[in-house]
Design a protein around this motif. Structure first.
Motif, PDB file in Angstrom:
ATOM      1  N   THR A   1       0.834  -1.199   0.000  1.00 35.25           N
ATOM      2  CA  THR A   1       0.000   0.000   0.000  1.00 35.25           C
ATOM      3  C   THR A   1       0.870   1.250   0.000  1.00 35.25           C
ATOM      4  O   THR A   1       0.643   2.186  -0.771  1.00 35.25           O
ATOM      5  CB  THR A   1      -0.925   0.010   1.227  1.00 35.25           C
ATOM      6  OG1 THR A   1      -1.697  -1.196   1.255  1.00 35.25           O
ATOM      7  CG2 THR A   1      -1.862   1.203   1.186  1.00 35.25           C
TER       8      THR A   1
ATOM      9  N   ARG B   1      -7.921   2.871 -12.235  1.00 36.42           N
ATOM     10  CA  ARG B   1      -9.240   2.600 -12.795  1.00 36.42           C
ATOM     11  C   ARG B   1      -9.870   3.866 -13.355  1.00 36.42           C
ATOM     12  O   ARG B   1     -10.624   3.828 -14.326  1.00 36.42           O
ATOM     13  CB  ARG B   1     -10.173   2.007 -11.722  1.00 36.42           C
ATOM     14  CG  ARG B   1      -9.808   0.617 -11.261  1.00 36.42           C
ATOM     15  CD  ARG B   1      -9.792  -0.390 -12.396  1.00 36.42           C
ATOM     16  NE  ARG B   1     -11.073  -0.548 -13.047  1.00 36.42           N
ATOM     17  CZ  ARG B   1     -11.968  -1.462 -12.737  1.00 36.42           C
ATOM     18  NH1 ARG B   1     -11.726  -2.309 -11.765  1.00 36.42           N
ATOM     19  NH2 ARG B   1     -13.093  -1.565 -13.408  1.00 36.42           N
TER      20      ARG B   1
ATOM     21  N   ALA C   1      -6.684  -1.306  -5.660  1.00 39.10           N
ATOM     22  CA  ALA C   1      -7.226  -2.665  -5.725  1.00 39.10           C
ATOM     23  C   ALA C   1      -7.032  -3.251  -7.120  1.00 39.10           C
ATOM     24  O   ALA C   1      -6.628  -4.416  -7.268  1.00 39.10           O
ATOM     25  CB  ALA C   1      -8.709  -2.656  -5.350  1.00 39.10           C
ATOM     26  N   TRP C   2      -7.318  -2.448  -8.151  1.00 42.74           N
ATOM     27  CA  TRP C   2      -7.157  -2.944  -9.522  1.00 42.74           C
ATOM     28  C   TRP C   2      -5.704  -3.221  -9.836  1.00 42.74           C
ATOM     29  O   TRP C   2      -5.356  -4.269 -10.382  1.00 42.74           O
ATOM     30  CB  TRP C   2      -7.726  -1.926 -10.514  1.00 42.74           C
ATOM     31  CG  TRP C   2      -7.554  -2.360 -11.933  1.00 42.74           C
ATOM     32  CD1 TRP C   2      -8.348  -3.221 -12.633  1.00 42.74           C
ATOM     33  CD2 TRP C   2      -6.495  -1.993 -12.818  1.00 42.74           C
ATOM     34  NE1 TRP C   2      -7.843  -3.408 -13.903  1.00 42.74           N
ATOM     35  CE2 TRP C   2      -6.707  -2.661 -14.040  1.00 42.74           C
ATOM     36  CE3 TRP C   2      -5.393  -1.157 -12.691  1.00 42.74           C
ATOM     37  CZ2 TRP C   2      -5.862  -2.523 -15.128  1.00 42.74           C
ATOM     38  CZ3 TRP C   2      -4.532  -1.013 -13.770  1.00 42.74           C
ATOM     39  CH2 TRP C   2      -4.774  -1.690 -14.981  1.00 42.74           C
TER      40      TRP C   2
ATOM     41  N   THR D   1      -8.965  -7.177  -3.493  1.00 38.04           N
ATOM     42  CA  THR D   1     -10.346  -6.746  -3.379  1.00 38.04           C
ATOM     43  C   THR D   1     -10.364  -5.304  -2.866  1.00 38.04           C
ATOM     44  O   THR D   1      -9.376  -4.816  -2.289  1.00 38.04           O
ATOM     45  CB  THR D   1     -11.135  -7.637  -2.413  1.00 38.04           C
ATOM     46  OG1 THR D   1     -10.611  -7.458  -1.089  1.00 38.04           O
ATOM     47  CG2 THR D   1     -11.031  -9.107  -2.819  1.00 38.04           C
ATOM     48  N   LEU D   2     -11.488  -4.641  -3.061  1.00 35.89           N
ATOM     49  CA  LEU D   2     -11.608  -3.278  -2.559  1.00 35.89           C
ATOM     50  C   LEU D   2     -11.489  -3.267  -1.034  1.00 35.89           C
ATOM     51  O   LEU D   2     -10.891  -2.348  -0.449  1.00 35.89           O
ATOM     52  CB  LEU D   2     -12.937  -2.671  -3.004  1.00 35.89           C
ATOM     53  CG  LEU D   2     -13.167  -1.194  -2.669  1.00 35.89           C
ATOM     54  CD1 LEU D   2     -12.044  -0.328  -3.217  1.00 35.89           C
ATOM     55  CD2 LEU D   2     -14.514  -0.733  -3.223  1.00 35.89           C
TER      56      LEU D   2
ATOM     57  N   GLN E   1      -6.939   6.483  -5.437  1.00 39.35           N
ATOM     58  CA  GLN E   1      -8.057   6.068  -4.608  1.00 39.35           C
ATOM     59  C   GLN E   1      -8.026   4.558  -4.411  1.00 39.35           C
ATOM     60  O   GLN E   1      -7.349   3.833  -5.163  1.00 39.35           O
ATOM     61  CB  GLN E   1      -9.365   6.512  -5.248  1.00 39.35           C
ATOM     62  CG  GLN E   1      -9.487   8.028  -5.378  1.00 39.35           C
ATOM     63  CD  GLN E   1     -10.764   8.459  -6.064  1.00 39.35           C
ATOM     64  OE1 GLN E   1     -11.089   8.011  -7.157  1.00 39.35           O
ATOM     65  NE2 GLN E   1     -11.513   9.350  -5.423  1.00 39.35           N
ATOM     66  N   PRO E   2      -8.749   4.046  -3.414  1.00 39.39           N
ATOM     67  CA  PRO E   2      -8.735   2.598  -3.156  1.00 39.39           C
ATOM     68  C   PRO E   2      -9.055   1.733  -4.375  1.00 39.39           C
ATOM     69  O   PRO E   2      -8.385   0.711  -4.578  1.00 39.39           O
ATOM     70  CB  PRO E   2      -9.761   2.432  -2.038  1.00 39.39           C
ATOM     71  CG  PRO E   2      -9.719   3.729  -1.315  1.00 39.39           C
ATOM     72  CD  PRO E   2      -9.501   4.777  -2.369  1.00 39.39           C
ATOM     73  N   PRO E   3     -10.053   2.088  -5.224  1.00 43.37           N
ATOM     74  CA  PRO E   3     -10.290   1.235  -6.399  1.00 43.37           C
ATOM     75  C   PRO E   3      -9.105   1.168  -7.353  1.00 43.37           C
ATOM     76  O   PRO E   3      -8.890   0.137  -8.008  1.00 43.37           O
ATOM     77  CB  PRO E   3     -11.506   1.886  -7.072  1.00 43.37           C
ATOM     78  CG  PRO E   3     -12.201   2.617  -5.971  1.00 43.37           C
ATOM     79  CD  PRO E   3     -11.102   3.125  -5.099  1.00 43.37           C
ATOM     80  N   ASP E   4      -8.317   2.263  -7.437  1.00 43.59           N
ATOM     81  CA  ASP E   4      -7.119   2.237  -8.273  1.00 43.59           C
ATOM     82  C   ASP E   4      -6.124   1.212  -7.734  1.00 43.59           C
ATOM     83  O   ASP E   4      -5.584   0.387  -8.478  1.00 43.59           O
ATOM     84  CB  ASP E   4      -6.452   3.623  -8.294  1.00 43.59           C
ATOM     85  CG  ASP E   4      -7.332   4.705  -8.871  1.00 43.59           C
ATOM     86  OD1 ASP E   4      -7.986   4.449  -9.893  1.00 43.59           O
ATOM     87  OD2 ASP E   4      -7.347   5.814  -8.303  1.00 43.59           O
TER      88      ASP E   4
ATOM     89  N   ALA F   1      -7.880  -3.392  -0.202  1.00 45.39           N
ATOM     90  CA  ALA F   1      -7.237  -2.101  -0.453  1.00 45.39           C
ATOM     91  C   ALA F   1      -7.496  -1.144   0.704  1.00 45.39           C
ATOM     92  O   ALA F   1      -6.588  -0.437   1.168  1.00 45.39           O
ATOM     93  CB  ALA F   1      -7.745  -1.504  -1.762  1.00 45.39           C
ATOM     94  N   ARG F   2      -8.712  -1.110   1.184  1.00 43.03           N
ATOM     95  CA  ARG F   2      -9.039  -0.235   2.312  1.00 43.03           C
ATOM     96  C   ARG F   2      -8.340  -0.700   3.585  1.00 43.03           C
ATOM     97  O   ARG F   2      -7.903   0.117   4.407  1.00 43.03           O
ATOM     98  CB  ARG F   2     -10.548  -0.193   2.496  1.00 43.03           C
ATOM     99  CG  ARG F   2     -11.261   0.582   1.369  1.00 43.03           C
ATOM    100  CD  ARG F   2     -12.760   0.477   1.460  1.00 43.03           C
ATOM    101  NE  ARG F   2     -13.421   1.339   0.479  1.00 43.03           N
ATOM    102  CZ  ARG F   2     -14.608   1.103  -0.048  1.00 43.03           C
ATOM    103  NH1 ARG F   2     -15.296   0.013   0.315  1.00 43.03           N
ATOM    104  NH2 ARG F   2     -15.137   1.939  -0.933  1.00 43.03           N
TER     105      ARG F   2
END
Length: 378
Positions: free
Chosen positions: A204, A284, A220-221, A226-227, A215-218, A230-231
């Protein structure tokens, strides 16, 4: 929406704003992983972060010496990794990547037993410091009764994800495979972050330090997480990461020691980035570094699939690289007009590519373009 502040911070985080790395291994370790599906393109991406003194031969030498290694660790596609990082990153990411591959395993009739047997065959063929090409490993699989046609790619990816094989040195222009334990012998440095939470926190920090604001989705991808993971990583990473509200959204980044980065005077700053470059291929949501007004079917299907021209951190079009025996030609396909300073910066980036490749460099002029027009998409 486009955001120059985010673009400038990302340029700085990725090492494209100023030169601060001394070796390919430093670039790769800073990034955590560098996508290298296109080896020449990824080499050029590393070269731009090393500055004008870098040459393709430098990246080749580092790769052949095992100072950087290449394997499938994320998403899955080829990535350069630092030898000290490969084991803990694989332990963290490979279970989910295996799940992402499950459909292809089934389609290719590669059940668990067949994949395990294939990995064993490949390992035995490479024992003793042997470095074999994909074709040679395919022959070994065939001799063992495992049909390689159409399947060898996923058989080798499985062996990579299980931490059995990794890239070997090139043989001429061919890539080889090696046993991971022989190519990267285990040592205290390579056993770091054995604990899952420590590994997640470190990956991370690496991502948001070298790619933020993001951001977290970026994340995670990029990391095949998983999201929720990532969080969780953000919660584990500690106080070094800063959460900031920009354009009504939350972004995470690591502020550099020198304070808020800024574009160098006398711009613009133009980069000829390779496709899949970490600066643009690791998110993402690309809106902060793209002008939505320029987006459309042609941009998505043609320009984004090409190498990308970036001005002051913003993608403004694509470019093609045509290598001859003595010359490299850059053919831009832009979505905006360039003024004289912009054209001069594009010409400078072209000359830099030529120096890196050891070739004369030429920027295609209007007469060279198929439609005879300016450097732009009509």
């Amino acid at each position: 929406m486009p955001n120059p502040q985010i673009a400038t911070r990302r340029l700085n985080a990725s090492g494209l704003l100023t030169t601060r790395f001394a070796s390919p291994a430093e670039v790769v370790r800073w990034s955590g992983a560098v996508q290298s599906q296109d080896y020449p393109g990824a080499s050029w991406g590393i070269g731009q972060r090393l500055g004008p003194v870098a040459r393709q031969a430098d990246i080749d030498a580092s790769f052949d010496a095992g100072e950087i290694v290449r394997t499938h660790a994320l998403r899955p596609t080829w990535h350069f990794l630092h030898p000290a990082d490969i084991r803990w990153i694989l332990r963290l990411t490979s279970p989910r990547v295996h799940r992402l591959n499950a459909l292809y395993y089934r389609r290719l009739e590669l059940d668990g037993s067949t994949r395990a047997r294939g990995t064993d065959v490949v390992a035995r063929a490479l024992e003793g410091g042997r470095h074999l090409t994909r074709v040679e490993l395919g022959a070994a699989l065939a001799r063992a009764g495992i049909e390689p046609a159409g399947r060898i790619g996923y058989l080798l990816i499985h062996a990579e994800l299980d931490g059995v094989v990794v890239s070997g040195p090139r043989r001429g222009r061919q890539f080889t495979y090696a046993l991971l334990d022989e190519r990267v012998p285990a040592s205290p440095g390579t056993r770091a972050f054995d604990d899952r939470d420590a590994a997640l926190a470190e990956l991370t920090r690496r991502y948001f330090s070298s790619h933020g604001p993001a951001q977290p989705p970026d994340f995670a991808w990029w990391a095949s997480l998983t999201l929720g993971e990532a969080r969780e990583g953000l919660a584990l990473a500690g106080d070094g990461l800063v959460r900031e509200r920009i354009d009504d959204a939350d972004w995470w980044w690591v502020p550099p020691p020198g304070g808020e980065p800024s574009m160098p005077p006398g711009g613009p700053l133009v980069h000829l980035l390779p496709n899949y470059d970490e600066y643009l291929g690791s998110y993402r949501d690309h809106r902060p570094t793209f002008d939505a007004a320029l987006l459309g079917a042609r941009w998505v299907e043609e320009v984004f699939a090409a190498h990308l021209v970036v001005r002051d951190g913003m993608a403004i079009g694509g470019w093609r690289r045509e290598n001859g025996r003595r010359e490299v030609v850059v053919r831009p396909d832009l979505l905006v007009e360039l003024d004289l300073d912009g054209r001069a910066a594009l010409a400078g980036a072209t000359a830099w590519l030529g120096s890196f490749a050891g070739l004369e460099a030429r920027l295609a002029d209007r007469a060279d373009l198929a439609d005879g027009g300016a450097w732009r998409v009509r």
